[in-house]
Design a protein around this motif. Structure first.
Motif, mmCIF file in Angstrom:
data_model
loop_
_atom_site.group_PDB
_atom_site.id
_atom_site.type_symbol
_atom_site.label_atom_id
_atom_site.label_comp_id
_atom_site.label_asym_id
_atom_site.label_seq_id
_atom_site.Cartn_x
_atom_site.Cartn_y
_atom_site.Cartn_z
ATOM 1 N N GLU A 86 -1.071 1.821 1.946
ATOM 2 C CA GLU A 86 -1.867 1.943 0.715
ATOM 3 C C GLU A 86 -2.878 3.088 0.802
ATOM 4 N N ALA A 87 -3.414 3.332 2.009
ATOM 5 C CA ALA A 87 -4.388 4.418 2.194
ATOM 6 C C ALA A 87 -3.715 5.785 2.288
ATOM 7 N N GLY A 88 -2.384 5.818 2.367
ATOM 8 C CA GLY A 88 -1.647 7.079 2.447
ATOM 9 C C GLY A 88 -1.536 7.624 3.852
ATOM 10 N N LYS A 89 -1.872 6.830 4.856
ATOM 11 C CA LYS A 89 -1.762 7.287 6.242
ATOM 12 C C LYS A 89 -0.330 7.206 6.750
ATOM 13 N N LEU A 90 0.428 6.232 6.261
ATOM 14 C CA LEU A 90 1.825 6.060 6.672
ATOM 15 C C LEU A 90 2.737 6.380 5.508
ATOM 16 N N ASP A 91 3.845 7.075 5.798
ATOM 17 C CA ASP A 91 4.841 7.407 4.779
ATOM 18 C C ASP A 91 5.824 6.246 4.670
ATOM 19 N N PRO A 92 5.908 5.578 3.496
ATOM 20 C CA PRO A 92 6.808 4.431 3.383
ATOM 21 C C PRO A 92 8.281 4.818 3.428
#
Length: 162
Positions: A86-92
C-alpha cells in the motif's frame, strides 16, 4: 610572575607510597600484600579462583543448546507485507523474494531465508518465493488469489559428501 614561580596548591597531589622501607613506615616487610601465597607474588591473578572451593561458574548448571545445523529465518507477517504494498515500497506485479524484502527495508539481513507468518490481512494478489510459510499464511495468500513457492533451503540439502 615567572614560570619557575608556578606551583600546585599545597596538598593537591600526593607523593607515591614507598614500600619496603622498614617496619616503621607502615608498609615495610610484606609491603601491604599480606603474607605468603601465590597472590602475594608479583604478576599473579587467578580469575575465578575461590581458594579451592568449587568456583561459581562451575557450580551453576549449564543452560541452553546451540544447534549448528539449525535454520535462522527472517519472520515477517503478511500484514506488514500488505502495508509495504500500500505504501508503494513493494511491487505487487513482481515476485516477493528475500532480495525484494531487503530492497524495500522490511528485513535487513538475508540469513537463511524468509518465513511468512499469517498475522494480519492480505488483500493484494501477490506471488511469493520464500523459504518457509505457516499454514495460516499460505491460506491467506491463496485466499487473496496469490501464489506461494517454497524454496528448498540449503540446510535441508543432503550432507552426504563422501
Amino acid at each position: 610572575m615567572k614560570l619557575n614561580d608556578i606551583s600546585d596548591n599545597p596538598g593537591s597531589s600526593k607523593s607515591r607510597m614507598r614500600v619496603g622501607r622498614g617496619i616503621g613506615s607502615g608498609k615495610g616487610k610484606t609491603c601491604g600484600r599480606g603474607v605468603k601465597g601465590q597472590k602475594a607474588r608479583t604478576g599473579v591473578a587467578i580469575k575465578g579462583f575461590e581458594g579451592g572451593q568449587m568456583p561459581l561458574h562451575r557450580r551453576l548448571p549449564k543452560r541452553g543448546f546451540w544447534n549448528p545445523f539449525g535454520t535462522d529465518y527472517n519472520e515477517i507477517n503478511i500484514g506488514r507485507i500488505q502495508e509495504a504494498v500500500e505504501a508503494g515500497k513493494l511491487d505487487p506485479a513482481a515476485a516477493i523474494t528475500n532480495e525484494a524484502l531487503i530492497q524495500c527495508g522490511l528485513i535487513s539481513k538475508p540469513r537463511d531465508g524468509v518465513k511468512i507468518l499469517g498475522v494480519g490481512k492480505l488483500e493484494a494478489k501477490l506471488s511469493f518465493e520464500v523459504a518457509a510459510a505457516s499454514k495460516s499464511a499460505v491460506a491467506a495468500i491463496e485466499g487473496a488469489g496469490g501464489s506461494i513457492r517454497l524454496l528448498k533451503a540449503a540446510a535441508e540439502a543432503p550432507a552426504d559428501a563422501g
